[in-house]
Enzyme design. Sequence first.
Site, PDB file in Angstrom:
ATOM      1  N   ASP A 138     -70.937 -78.532   6.626  1.00  0.00           N
ATOM      2  CA  ASP A 138     -70.362 -77.697   5.571  1.00  0.00           C
ATOM      3  C   ASP A 138     -71.422 -76.861   4.857  1.00  0.00           C
ATOM      4  OD1 ASP A 138     -68.100 -76.913   3.870  1.00  0.00           O
ATOM      5  OD2 ASP A 138     -69.095 -78.066   2.310  1.00  0.00           O
ATOM      6  N   SER A 162     -63.572 -74.304   0.394  1.00  0.00           N
ATOM      7  CA  SER A 162     -63.240 -74.470   1.802  1.00  0.00           C
ATOM      8  C   SER A 162     -61.727 -74.621   1.947  1.00  0.00           C
ATOM      9  CB  SER A 162     -63.938 -75.709   2.365  1.00  0.00           C
ATOM     10  OG  SER A 162     -63.524 -75.946   3.697  1.00  0.00           O
ATOM     11  N   GLN A 212     -64.939 -72.636  10.124  1.00  0.00           N
ATOM     12  CA  GLN A 212     -64.454 -72.848   8.770  1.00  0.00           C
ATOM     13  C   GLN A 212     -63.899 -71.551   8.204  1.00  0.00           C
ATOM     14  OE1 GLN A 212     -67.123 -73.149   5.182  1.00  0.00           O
ATOM     15  NE2 GLN A 212     -66.456 -75.287   5.220  1.00  0.00           N
TER      16      GLN A 212
END
Length: 221
Positions: A138, A162, A212
């Site tokens: 991440d 996110s 993502q």
Amino acid sequence: ILYQVDGIRDGGSFTTRRVVASQRGKAIFSTEMSFQVIEPGLSHQAEMPDCVGPEGLEDDSIGWAKVAAAMADKPQPEAAIMRQTLRPIEMRSVNPVDYMNPTVRPAEQFVWIKTAGVLDEKAQDPGLQHAILAYASDFSLMGTSLLPHAVNFMNKKLQAASLDHCIWFHDEFKVDEWMLYCMDSPRSSHSRGLSRGSFFSRDGRLVASTIQEGLIRLRSD
């Protein structure tokens, strides 16, 4: 936190589980995981980019410490405070982002990454290795979609979060050894940025891939 596990499928070589995490009666996280029995098959991969190694590069935490020092007499954005506390993962950017003076850059970045310490024998379980890399994947990924716009997490008008995050594991690896995290962003629009990532081991194996989508909303107030 209450975890509800739903056994979606148990096959001969693939098993699928859905997990919903709830707190105070509200879902705060959901994930779907697919497990496979390792088997031989057709194999190819993208080539590892040619770039400098981690030796001699400055640790990203030092860069954030410099940001903190420069803003010692000013209120610091939450992102700057949080970054200084992320000690379990060591990161060294090949071309570090200048958070104090952002400039327009191509939507790609290379970061060497590993755990800050050496894992003991009990921590060599592949499942734990996967969990740690999923956690580390991440970092910096969403920020890649901001690079072409000279915007970063120090911008107080930026609302970032996110929206979804996917990771695929392709090969064995050790998270306490350096891996090159190659990230790019093919598109941002409608306050959303799409970013992709590839983890390469030092010997050039593509061991994991990520995608993502993040909220990158610039507030007018």
